[in-house]
Write an enzyme that holds these catalytic residues in place. Sequence first.
Site, PDB file in Angstrom:
ATOM      1  N   ASP A  70      -6.196  -2.665   9.437  1.00 14.04           N
ATOM      2  CA  ASP A  70      -7.000  -3.108   8.295  1.00 14.04           C
ATOM      3  C   ASP A  70      -6.285  -4.165   7.457  1.00 14.04           C
ATOM      4  O   ASP A  70      -5.101  -4.463   7.676  1.00 14.04           O
ATOM      5  CB  ASP A  70      -7.389  -1.901   7.427  1.00 14.04           C
ATOM      6  CG  ASP A  70      -6.219  -0.960   7.148  1.00 14.04           C
ATOM      7  OD1 ASP A  70      -5.061  -1.369   7.368  1.00 14.04           O
ATOM      8  OD2 ASP A  70      -6.453   0.166   6.714  1.00 14.04           O
ATOM      9  N   ASN A 138      -8.219  11.492   1.019  1.00 15.00           N
ATOM     10  CA  ASN A 138      -9.640  11.865   1.178  1.00 15.00           C
ATOM     11  C   ASN A 138     -10.083  11.830   2.642  1.00 15.00           C
ATOM     12  O   ASN A 138     -11.270  11.853   2.937  1.00 15.00           O
ATOM     13  CB  ASN A 138     -10.536  10.967   0.320  1.00 15.00           C
ATOM     14  CG  ASN A 138     -10.504   9.493   0.751  1.00 15.00           C
ATOM     15  OD1 ASN A 138      -9.831   9.136   1.720  1.00 15.00           O
ATOM     16  ND2 ASN A 138     -11.221   8.650   0.032  1.00 15.00           N
ATOM     17  N   HIS A 140      -9.526   9.355   4.823  1.00 26.71           N
ATOM     18  CA  HIS A 140      -9.817   8.057   5.440  1.00 26.71           C
ATOM     19  C   HIS A 140      -8.772   7.709   6.490  1.00 26.71           C
ATOM     20  O   HIS A 140      -7.606   8.083   6.380  1.00 26.71           O
ATOM     21  CB  HIS A 140     -10.013   6.944   4.401  1.00 26.71           C
ATOM     22  CG  HIS A 140      -8.799   6.436   3.701  1.00 26.71           C
ATOM     23  ND1 HIS A 140      -8.623   6.553   2.346  1.00 26.71           N
ATOM     24  CD2 HIS A 140      -7.716   5.764   4.155  1.00 26.71           C
ATOM     25  CE1 HIS A 140      -7.478   5.987   2.006  1.00 26.71           C
ATOM     26  NE2 HIS A 140      -6.903   5.501   3.090  1.00 26.71           N
ATOM     27  N   GLU A 145     -13.740   4.961   4.770  1.00 33.54           N
ATOM     28  CA  GLU A 145     -13.854   5.954   3.710  1.00 33.54           C
ATOM     29  C   GLU A 145     -14.887   7.027   4.093  1.00 33.54           C
ATOM     30  O   GLU A 145     -15.694   6.825   5.010  1.00 33.54           O
ATOM     31  CB  GLU A 145     -14.302   5.248   2.421  1.00 33.54           C
ATOM     32  CG  GLU A 145     -13.281   4.262   1.861  1.00 33.54           C
ATOM     33  CD  GLU A 145     -12.116   4.930   1.122  1.00 33.54           C
ATOM     34  OE1 GLU A 145     -11.775   6.093   1.445  1.00 33.54           O
ATOM     35  OE2 GLU A 145     -11.557   4.278   0.224  1.00 33.54           O
TER      36      GLU A 145
HETATM   37  C1  GLP Z   1      -4.079   3.001   3.063  1.00 34.45           C
HETATM   38  C2  GLP Z   1      -4.242   2.442   4.467  1.00 34.45           C
HETATM   39  C3  GLP Z   1      -4.339   3.538   5.481  1.00 34.45           C
HETATM   40  C4  GLP Z   1      -3.224   4.535   5.240  1.00 34.45           C
HETATM   41  C5  GLP Z   1      -3.418   5.199   3.918  1.00 34.45           C
HETATM   42  C6  GLP Z   1      -2.341   6.211   3.587  1.00 34.45           C
HETATM   43  O1  GLP Z   1      -5.248   3.180   2.388  1.00 34.45           O
HETATM   44  N1  GLP Z   1      -5.372   1.588   4.617  1.00 34.45           N
HETATM   45  O2  GLP Z   1      -4.287   2.985   6.786  1.00 34.45           O
HETATM   46  O3  GLP Z   1      -3.199   5.494   6.246  1.00 34.45           O
HETATM   47  O4  GLP Z   1      -3.390   4.201   2.921  1.00 34.45           O
HETATM   48  O5  GLP Z   1      -1.253   5.568   3.016  1.00 34.45           O
HETATM   49  P1  GLP Z   1       0.143   6.229   2.740  1.00 34.45           P
HETATM   50  O6  GLP Z   1       0.787   6.372   4.067  1.00 34.45           O
HETATM   51  O7  GLP Z   1       0.868   5.242   1.870  1.00 34.45           O
HETATM   52  O8  GLP Z   1      -0.109   7.513   2.078  1.00 34.45           O
END
Ligand code: GLP
Length: 245
Positions: A70, A138, A140, A145
Amino acid sequence: MSKIELIKVKDYNELSEVAGKIMLELVKEKPACTLGLATGSSPIGLYQYLIKAYNNKEVSFKEVKTFNLDEYCDLPVSHPESYYSFMHTNLFNHIDINEGNVHIPSSVGGDLEKNCADYSAALNAATVDMQLLGIGANGHIGFNEPGTSFESETLIVTLKEKTRQDNARFFDNDINQVPTHAITMGIKNIMNAKSVLLVASGKNKADAINKLMNGPITEDFPASALQNHKGKVIVVADEEACSLL
Ligand code: GLP
């Protein structure tokens, strides 16, 4: 019962080593493999593990192809918090990857629908051997989402308030600086990968890991799609992330 394999580890360091080793073994076995890569704080230690192995001359990434999950919209690629910058700072600048083999969704230009279609076409022409994922609190995955169709392919999404709050720590703790939209691989693209490696660390992920392992399969919790994955799904999670199991 999900077929997801859970590897429980003590803490973030062990998570990074165990998950890093799984990805490293794949690259050693198949030097021209295709990796799906993720951003966020969860995979940083795994990337450090890969960089260390590269520095020790254990592995080369010259033939590896990558597809990132992403990218934020309305953030120049040169912004330090763009996922383009993240990937170069945390991995690509430190290994021998061929920049031409790197794919990151682009939110640049006037026709984002075309960017999405082009990215899905490139993904569909490839076979992702292993897709690395973090998980949002949440549920995702990528930036899919809750409520996103399991049939979705690369798409533009509106980020939930919770996701923007969680990511505000990267933007001076100011939610107003966090982009409101992103471009992300869809759930269908993620499910097409031959295997999935999901990493989760910390208490903030405990509820999500419990729902991933034990909850119903529902579009309200995007990661639950993984319970239906046809290949191997490995979750590496630390004690805190497993604390509600
Ligand atoms: C972001 C990314 C996701 C990731 C998520 C969790 O929103 N788009 O791909 O998995 O955050 O992030 P973190 O690993 O910093 O908790």
